[in-house]
Design an enzyme around this catalytic site. Structure first.
Site, PDB file in Angstrom:
ATOM      1  N   ARG A 185      -7.678  -4.362  -3.128  1.00 26.70           N
ATOM      2  CA  ARG A 185      -7.451  -3.136  -3.988  1.00 26.70           C
ATOM      3  C   ARG A 185      -8.369  -3.060  -5.002  1.00 26.70           C
ATOM      4  O   ARG A 185      -8.126  -3.579  -6.256  1.00 26.70           O
ATOM      5  CB  ARG A 185      -5.937  -3.396  -4.436  1.00 26.70           C
ATOM      6  N   CYS A 229       0.865  -1.261   0.079  1.00 28.31           N
ATOM      7  CA  CYS A 229      -0.086  -0.178  -0.040  1.00 28.31           C
ATOM      8  C   CYS A 229       0.749   1.308  -0.048  1.00 28.31           C
ATOM      9  O   CYS A 229       0.731   2.175  -0.571  1.00 28.31           O
ATOM     10  CB  CYS A 229      -0.806   0.142   1.148  1.00 28.31           C
TER      11      CYS A 229
HETATM   12  C1  BEZ Z   1       0.508  -4.732   1.920  1.00 30.94           C
HETATM   13  O1  BEZ Z   1       1.882  -4.790   1.778  1.00 30.94           O
HETATM   14  O2  BEZ Z   1       0.160  -3.899   1.451  1.00 30.94           O
HETATM   15  C2  BEZ Z   1       0.047  -5.836   2.139  1.00 30.94           C
HETATM   16  C3  BEZ Z   1       0.115  -7.078   2.024  1.00 30.94           C
HETATM   17  C4  BEZ Z   1      -0.633  -7.868   2.292  1.00 30.94           C
HETATM   18  C5  BEZ Z   1      -2.050  -7.960   2.988  1.00 30.94           C
HETATM   19  C6  BEZ Z   1      -2.297  -6.588   3.234  1.00 30.94           C
HETATM   20  C7  BEZ Z   1      -1.462  -5.582   2.919  1.00 30.94           C
END
Ligand code: BEZ
Length: 237
Positions: A138, A55
């Site tokens: 997402r 994110c």
């Molecule tokens: C992230 O790194 O944004 C992420 C990865 C896995 C689950 C939720 C967020």
């Protein structure tokens, strides 16, 4: 063998629907959606959680490109199922500490919605319980100046989005609207565009004989569309 439970059913808006309305608190104050954005395109997107690495790279990419999206009359609005103070702390951390692919010192100036109760996320089908029941996937909603949903794209938690593609989608939608054409696979400004289908046998014949179009068959006609004309039409100075 483990079995997947029957999913809880949340409503999902569809392409062509009016964007569901909501009021929300964001890092830029209160918003009344989509009313506050009438006359602009909007990319409304969700991300799973603050203080997570994928994110963070996505927010940096959006912040880096915000001006480019704004020049195409498009505003960005983010959302996650976190509270306002978490959002503020995360965005401060991004600005102060994180460098990614040469991007650094980036200020996120577009609104990030707090949605602890998941009211907005559920309205937009951003919670997909077999992926995660408490984090938004997402999701990307491209909404036009009249508040109509024109494109929906979903990615899972582990997969960061492709920002060239999001920009391409925006410009392709605007080009389709402005010139009454469709855009073929991998289209980008300057490439030939697709002319809509022939509605009668007479039109089909005319097309095959037209010098303006290149028809491989009566149903498959393309024409040139100048790159500068596209960019002058969709981009603000
Ligand atoms: C992230 O790194 O944004 C992420 C990865 C896995 C689950 C939720 C967020």
């Amino acid at each position: 063998m483990d079995s997947i439970e029957a999913p809880q059913v949340f409503s999902m808006p569809r392409i062509g629907d009016a964007a569901p309305k909501f009021k929300a608190t964001t890092t830029q104050g209160e918003i009344n959606f989509p009313e506050d954005y009438q006359g602009s395109w909007v990319i409304l997107f969700s991300h799973p959680a603050d203080f997570t690495p994928v994110c963070t790279t996505e927010f940096m990419s959006f912040a880096h490109l915000e001006d480019k999206f704004n020049k195409a009359n498009c505003q960005l609005v983010g959302l996650s199922v976190d509270g306002l103070y978490s959002h503020i702390a995360w965005l401060r951390t991004i600005k102060e500490k994180i460098e990614f692919k040469g991007m650094k010192d980036l200020e996120v100036t577009f609104p990030l919605i707090e949605d602890i109760k998941m009211d907005v996320a559920k309205k937009y089908g951003m919670i997909q319980p077999n992926e995660d029941s408490t984090k938004a996937v997402r999701a990307v909603f491209v909404i036009d100046p009249k508040g109509i949903i024109r494109t929906i794209i979903y990615y899972p938690l582990s997969l960061g989005r492709n920002f060239d593609e999001l920009y391409r989608v925006l410009i392709a939608l605007q080009t389709a609207d402005a010139f009454g054409v469709a855009t073929p696979a991998d289209w980008k400004p300057g490439d030939d565009v697709i002319v809509g289908p022939a509605g009668s046998c007479g039109t089909a014949k005319e097309r095959m004989e037209s010098e303006e179009m290149d028809c491989k068959d009566w149903f498959f006609c393309t024409k040139k569309l100048d790159k500068d004309l596209v960019l002058d039409t969709v981009l603000k100075d």
